[in-house]
Design an enzyme around this catalytic site. Sequence first.
Site, PDB file in Angstrom:
ATOM      1  N   HIS A 126      48.144 -14.935  17.264  1.00  0.00           N
ATOM      2  CA  HIS A 126      47.530 -13.659  16.897  1.00  0.00           C
ATOM      3  C   HIS A 126      48.576 -12.804  16.176  1.00  0.00           C
ATOM      4  O   HIS A 126      49.765 -12.869  16.488  1.00  0.00           O
ATOM      5  CB  HIS A 126      47.034 -12.944  18.163  1.00  0.00           C
ATOM      6  N   GLU A 155      49.428  -9.855  16.437  1.00  0.00           N
ATOM      7  CA  GLU A 155      50.267  -9.019  17.320  1.00  0.00           C
ATOM      8  C   GLU A 155      51.380  -9.855  17.946  1.00  0.00           C
ATOM      9  O   GLU A 155      52.483  -9.360  18.181  1.00  0.00           O
ATOM     10  CB  GLU A 155      49.382  -8.350  18.382  1.00  0.00           C
ATOM     11  N   GLY A 162      38.018  -7.604  18.855  1.00  0.00           N
ATOM     12  CA  GLY A 162      38.942  -6.862  19.708  1.00  0.00           C
ATOM     13  C   GLY A 162      38.238  -5.669  20.341  1.00  0.00           C
ATOM     14  O   GLY A 162      37.541  -5.786  21.347  1.00  0.00           O
TER      15      GLY A 162
HETATM   16  P1  PGA Z   1      39.658  -5.554  16.334  1.00  0.00           P
HETATM   17  O1  PGA Z   1      40.678  -6.710  16.781  1.00  0.00           O
HETATM   18  O2  PGA Z   1      38.271  -6.114  16.421  1.00  0.00           O
HETATM   19  O3  PGA Z   1      39.894  -4.429  17.318  1.00  0.00           O
HETATM   20  O4  PGA Z   1      40.027  -5.168  14.942  1.00  0.00           O
HETATM   21  C1  PGA Z   1      40.474  -8.038  16.407  1.00  0.00           C
HETATM   22  C2  PGA Z   1      41.597  -8.893  16.933  1.00  0.00           C
HETATM   23  O5  PGA Z   1      42.751  -8.454  16.914  1.00  0.00           O
HETATM   24  O6  PGA Z   1      41.377 -10.042  17.370  1.00  0.00           O
END
Ligand code: PGA
Length: 253
Positions: A95, A97, A235
């Site tokens: 991911h 992040e 998310g």
């Molecule tokens: P989001 O996140 O729907 O809050 O944009 C998606 C994700 O990071 O998987």
Amino acid sequence: MRKPLVAGNWKMNGTLESITPLVEGIKQGLTSINNVEVLICPSFVYLSNVSDLIEDTSILLGAQNVSQEDEGAFTGEISCNMLKDFDCQYVIIGHSERRSLYGESSELVAEKFIQVQKSGLTPILCVGELLEERESGETEAVIGQQLRAVLDKVGAEGFQQAVIAYEPVWAIGTGLTATPEQAQEVHGFIRDLVAEYESDRTVAEQVRILYGGSVKPDNAKEIFAKQDIDGGLIGGAALKSEDFLGICQAANG
Ligand code: PGA
């Protein structure tokens, strides 16, 4: 025919108190949705609770990350076998992040991908470009590098039992969404790249490619309508049962 998959990535959200009504709400609404695979990826510490809550339903369970190692002196890490103890079937790998905040390289992500498959779990491999990369015309180069790091090691066959998630980093949690056309362009590129690693397009045509990045009930339908988009990685909107269900409904067609 690729069955749509809608995966809720709860990230570091939720409490013991909040997860029960969330899962119960999803369960109730899902009775009318039968053409979509629905997956929940809670924090590690709630896997056991969510596993109990979804017992006897069609909802699947996944984790948000995993170690590339089997077991041993790796303080704070979680292994694939531990995830299997809680009936996890999927693991989100790479991911954005994890890549940006925890320094996970494409090489490490490839190791994790291999480890997940070796354990009989299904990886959801995330790829995506930064805004400045898109603006400087590097989207395909970036996605290509992230994907090839895995494809070079496992080939197209390695994607027989895998999911890819395209998540433009600039669209994650920002309220900005790629247009359906922008997303389709990258999804088509990803499918073609997988096809480069095989003699026919068998795996490329069968692998599911999810879109992620500010998917909401009101934009999901037009995104999922695109030919190479097979569902979403969700998310923020996965934290409210009615929003998540709205997205599942959109994927249900
Ligand atoms: P989001 O996140 O729907 O809050 O944009 C998606 C994700 O990071 O998987």
